[in-house]
Each structure stands twice: as structure tokens, then as C-alpha cells.
Scaffold this motif. Structure first.
Motif, mmCIF file in Angstrom:
data_model
loop_
_atom_site.group_PDB
_atom_site.id
_atom_site.type_symbol
_atom_site.label_atom_id
_atom_site.label_comp_id
_atom_site.label_asym_id
_atom_site.label_seq_id
_atom_site.Cartn_x
_atom_site.Cartn_y
_atom_site.Cartn_z
ATOM 1 N N LYS A 182 -6.609 -5.214 -3.959
ATOM 2 C CA LYS A 182 -6.199 -4.025 -3.294
ATOM 3 C C LYS A 182 -4.996 -3.521 -3.232
ATOM 4 O O LYS A 182 -3.611 -4.019 -4.070
ATOM 5 N N PRO A 183 -4.536 -2.478 -3.912
ATOM 6 C CA PRO A 183 -3.361 -2.186 -4.330
ATOM 7 C C PRO A 183 -2.685 -1.884 -2.950
ATOM 8 O O PRO A 183 -2.529 -1.304 -2.211
ATOM 9 N N ARG A 184 -0.867 -1.661 -3.104
ATOM 10 C CA ARG A 184 0.374 -1.670 -2.474
ATOM 11 C C ARG A 184 0.891 -0.632 -1.912
ATOM 12 O O ARG A 184 0.943 -0.689 -2.988
ATOM 13 N N TYR A 185 0.328 -0.063 -1.458
ATOM 14 C CA TYR A 185 1.037 1.267 -0.552
ATOM 15 C C TYR A 185 2.288 1.551 -0.067
ATOM 16 O O TYR A 185 2.570 0.786 0.652
ATOM 17 N N LYS A 186 3.038 2.554 -0.429
ATOM 18 C CA LYS A 186 4.134 2.904 -0.162
ATOM 19 C C LYS A 186 4.406 3.007 1.102
ATOM 20 O O LYS A 186 3.972 2.312 2.346
ATOM 21 N N ASN A 187 2.723 3.922 1.455
ATOM 22 C CA ASN A 187 2.648 4.110 3.358
ATOM 23 C C ASN A 187 0.989 4.918 3.390
ATOM 24 O O ASN A 187 0.874 4.656 2.275
ATOM 25 N N ASP A 188 0.888 5.336 4.418
ATOM 26 C CA ASP A 188 -0.979 5.695 4.480
ATOM 27 C C ASP A 188 -1.138 7.099 3.722
ATOM 28 O O ASP A 188 -1.869 7.747 3.425
ATOM 29 N N VAL A 189 0.217 7.208 3.695
ATOM 30 C CA VAL A 189 0.063 8.846 3.436
ATOM 31 C C VAL A 189 -0.116 9.507 1.724
ATOM 32 O O VAL A 189 -0.609 10.041 1.312
ATOM 33 N N PHE A 190 1.003 7.871 1.347
ATOM 34 C CA PHE A 190 0.693 7.730 -0.308
ATOM 35 C C PHE A 190 -0.846 7.047 -0.805
ATOM 36 O O PHE A 190 -1.443 7.993 -1.705
ATOM 37 N N GLU A 191 -1.457 6.605 0.292
ATOM 38 C CA GLU A 191 -2.854 6.093 0.264
ATOM 39 C C GLU A 191 -3.816 7.116 -0.012
ATOM 40 O O GLU A 191 -3.995 7.023 -0.563
ATOM 41 N N SER A 192 -3.769 8.110 0.974
ATOM 42 C CA SER A 192 -4.035 9.205 0.739
ATOM 43 C C SER A 192 -4.067 10.167 0.198
ATOM 44 O O SER A 192 -5.327 10.535 -0.669
#
Length: 55
Positions: A7-17
Motif C-alpha cells: 500500500k502506498p505511503r502518503y504524506k498525510n490524509d489530505v495527500f491521500e484524498s
């Protein structure tokens, strides 16, 4: 490494969305491949540099 896709690791929830929204728009043709590549690159956490003992 196993054959499993991680699963990709995002900088934070905002970047994921933002990335998930861009990916959906890309699937339906609203976002082009060049723009999607930008979102792919900007979403991820940059790896930290290895120390000499870790190399």
C-alpha cells in the motif's frame, strides 16, 4: 520482498484524498497521464538517506 503489492505511503490524509480523487478522474479521462504522474510523484513520502551502517 514478497510478490505482494505494498500500500502506498502518503504524506498525510489530505495527500491521500487528493491522489485518490485524481486517480478516479484519470480513470474516466478527465486527468491526463502527465498530470497523473505528477500526483503519483507528489503523494509519496521521500525515503530517508541511509547511514553508513545501514548500507
Amino acid at each position: 520482498m514478497t510478490g505482494k503489492k505494498q500500500k502506498p505511503r502518503y504524506k498525510n490524509d489530505v495527500f491521500e484524498s487528493i491522489h485518490q480523487t485524481a486517480a478516479m478522474l484519470h480513470e474516466v479521462g478527465v486527468v491526463d497521464s502527465s498530470t497523473m504522474a505528477y500526483f503519483d510523484q507528489s503523494r509519496l513520502i521521500s525515503p530517508s538517506k541511509l547511514s553508513k551502517s545501514q548500507k
